[in-house]
Design a protein around this motif. Structure first.
Motif, PDB file in Angstrom:
ATOM      1  N   ILE A  45       0.852  -1.189   0.000  1.00 46.47           N
ATOM      2  CA  ILE A  45       0.000   0.000   0.000  1.00 46.47           C
ATOM      3  C   ILE A  45       0.884   1.233   0.000  1.00 46.47           C
ATOM      4  N   SER A  46       0.783   2.052  -1.021  1.00 49.01           N
ATOM      5  CA  SER A  46       1.469   3.336  -1.019  1.00 49.01           C
ATOM      6  C   SER A  46       0.550   4.369  -0.371  1.00 49.01           C
ATOM      7  N   PRO A  47       0.995   5.017   0.706  1.00 48.52           N
ATOM      8  CA  PRO A  47       0.147   6.045   1.320  1.00 48.52           C
ATOM      9  C   PRO A  47      -0.108   7.224   0.397  1.00 48.52           C
ATOM     10  N   SER A  48       0.888   7.617  -0.404  1.00 45.85           N
ATOM     11  CA  SER A  48       0.763   8.892  -1.118  1.00 45.85           C
ATOM     12  C   SER A  48       1.296   8.884  -2.541  1.00 45.85           C
ATOM     13  N   GLY A  49       1.591   7.718  -3.121  1.00 39.43           N
ATOM     14  CA  GLY A  49       2.008   7.649  -4.518  1.00 39.43           C
ATOM     15  C   GLY A  49       0.812   7.867  -5.426  1.00 39.43           C
ATOM     16  N   THR A  50       0.784   8.977  -6.154  1.00 41.09           N
ATOM     17  CA  THR A  50      -0.427   9.380  -6.879  1.00 41.09           C
ATOM     18  C   THR A  50      -0.402   9.075  -8.374  1.00 41.09           C
ATOM     19  N   ASN A  51       0.732   8.629  -8.921  1.00 45.16           N
ATOM     20  CA  ASN A  51       0.793   8.359 -10.351  1.00 45.16           C
ATOM     21  C   ASN A  51      -0.108   7.184 -10.728  1.00 45.16           C
ATOM     22  N   ASP A 101      -3.262  11.222  -9.670  1.00 43.73           N
ATOM     23  CA  ASP A 101      -2.893  12.464 -10.340  1.00 43.73           C
ATOM     24  C   ASP A 101      -3.970  13.030 -11.261  1.00 43.73           C
ATOM     25  N   PRO A 102      -4.673  12.216 -12.074  1.00 45.87           N
ATOM     26  CA  PRO A 102      -5.699  12.806 -12.929  1.00 45.87           C
ATOM     27  C   PRO A 102      -6.763  13.587 -12.142  1.00 45.87           C
ATOM     28  N   PHE A 103      -7.169  13.061 -10.985  1.00 41.90           N
ATOM     29  CA  PHE A 103      -8.139  13.771 -10.154  1.00 41.90           C
ATOM     30  C   PHE A 103      -7.515  15.032  -9.571  1.00 41.90           C
ATOM     31  N   GLN A 104      -6.288  14.917  -9.074  1.00 36.19           N
ATOM     32  CA  GLN A 104      -5.591  16.061  -8.498  1.00 36.19           C
ATOM     33  C   GLN A 104      -5.392  17.163  -9.550  1.00 36.19           C
ATOM     34  N   GLY A 105      -5.008  16.763 -10.768  1.00 37.60           N
ATOM     35  CA  GLY A 105      -4.827  17.731 -11.844  1.00 37.60           C
ATOM     36  C   GLY A 105      -6.128  18.395 -12.257  1.00 37.60           C
ATOM     37  N   GLN A 106      -7.215  17.627 -12.238  1.00 37.06           N
ATOM     38  CA  GLN A 106      -8.526  18.176 -12.572  1.00 37.06           C
ATOM     39  C   GLN A 106      -8.969  19.201 -11.538  1.00 37.06           C
TER      40      GLN A 106
END
Length: 388
Positions: A128-134, A157-162
């Motif tokens: 489980i990655s806590p914060s890897g967003t790619n 990332d797509p959600f964060q970028g949006q």
């Protein structure tokens, strides 16, 4: 990635033994459940890994005080990946083949997490990655299939970028934007692409794109001078706090007064030490949690009591990842890695400090909200929460 794959393939011969020992299904109450931590404890993003390590230990300590998990104590076996992809491969290899962990938490950044994917996949250990967003952490872009052993506790990332692009258009009233990318970071490139796509969908124009290399570049004035000449309404900088602080500081020294904005990689108090309080005014970033959110109150109190410091978003995500794993082991009624994996894949309605988490079995991504923060007079101030 070729070296990573080669190294992990060399471990296959020992995988059966590693998995059998790691399963812990026959362990008695005196045998602790060992969880690996592949964390950035030194190096460029050490503040992320250190915060997560604190939070994971806090979560395990609290659970152990309640009687542990399945009647056994749960402990973190942390390995330092030194904020480096190659070191990440070595660290997670040791955790799964020598230390016989039942699962791995980490790492905190996308590129460093990706380096560990072949090892845990070949050894069939959930991670489980806590914060890897790619996006490609949990879904293989070559096959478009979910990576069965990889999960995350954060949005992608797509959600964060949006979220960022919509905020730039609707709140900052930006019509023209420039982008500054860390050219060696999967995280930075993914966020840059997501922002660009959504900003252009909203009729925004990208007037300039510049690149740098994190860890080596310190003078950003040449690329900032080129951006200044394009006169953008805002600048999108999807990087980590060390370079971001210098970029914003040098931009202000060049007379660039427009808003700067970035993602969750900005989230660390060191940002203000590097960039300066005044320079960071009129800057914003997307994040996972806000410490003044009522849902965070108990966690913030407990963390401050134990570590005498304010938790950041990485601490909150580490805490959620730890408790997500605890819940999966309890749901599985076993420490067998395959059963833990299945429990994670079917997780629904988990109440974390960063919001409710339901895992999408097709992507292993959680459905959860984001927050927008403003940097103001040396503090990050909660502005709004954005639902998926």
């Amino acid at each position: 990635m070729g070296f990573v794959a080669l190294l992990s393939l060399s471990l296959v011969a020992g995988c059966g033994t590693a998995q059998k020992t790691a399963s812990g299904g026959s362990g008695d109450s005196n045998t602790p459940i060992k969880v690996g931590g592949n964390l950035e404890l030194t190096g460029g993003t050490a503040m992320f890994g250190q915060a997560a390590q604190n939070a994971i230990n806090l979560a395990f300590e609290q659970q152990n005080a309640k009687g542990g998990v399945l009647g056994r104590q749960i402990v973190l076996d942390a390995a330092d990946n030194k904020s480096d992809a190659g070191e990440s491969t070595s660290a997670v290899t040791k955790l799964v083949t020598q230390d016989k962990v039942v699962a791995v938490i980490g790492s905190m950044t996308s590129s460093v997490t990706l380096a560990a994917v072949p090892v845990v996949t070949d050894n069939k250990i959930p991670m489980i990655s806590p914060s890897g967003t790619n996006s490609k952490l949990t879904v293989d872009p070559a096959t478009n299939q979910v990576r069965p052993w990889i999960f995350r506790a954060c949005f992608i990332d797509p959600f964060q970028g949006q979220v960022a692009a919509n905020f730039a258009i609707n709140n900052l009233k930006a019509k023209a934007a420039a982008i500054i990318i860390d050219q060696k970071s999967d995280y930075s490139k993914g966020l840059a692409d997501a922002f660009k796509t959504n900003f252009q969908k909203g009729n925004g124009q990208i007037v300039g794109t510049e690149q740098y290399v994190a860890g080596s570049d310190k003078d950003f004035r040449p690329i900032l001078t080129r951006i200044k000449a394009e006169n953008p309404d805002m600048v999108w900088v999807p990087g980590y706090y060390q370079e971001v602080g210098l970029i914003v500081k040098q931009a202000r020294e060049l007379g660039m007064k427009m808003p700067f904005m970035g993602g969750d990689g900005w989230d660390d108090p060191q940002l203000f030490n590097i960039g300066g309080n005044d320079a960071l005014n009129n800057t914003y970033y997307v994040d996972h949690v806000a410490t003044d959110d009522p849902g965070m109150a108990t966690f913030v109190k407990d963390y401050k009591a134990k570590f005498n410091s304010e938790p950041n978003a990485m601490a909150a995500l580490g805490y959620d990842a730890a408790n997500l794993l605890i819940k999966a082991i309890e749901d599985a009624k076993s420490t067998d890695p395959e059963k833990i994996r299945t429990a994670l894949e079917n997780m629904k309605g988990f109440n974390g400090v960063g919001g409710e988490i339901t895992i999408d079995p097709k992507t292993h991504n959680p459905l959860k909200s984001a927050v927008i923060k403003e940097n103001k007079d040396g503090k990050s101030v909660f502005l709004t929460r954005v639902a998926p």
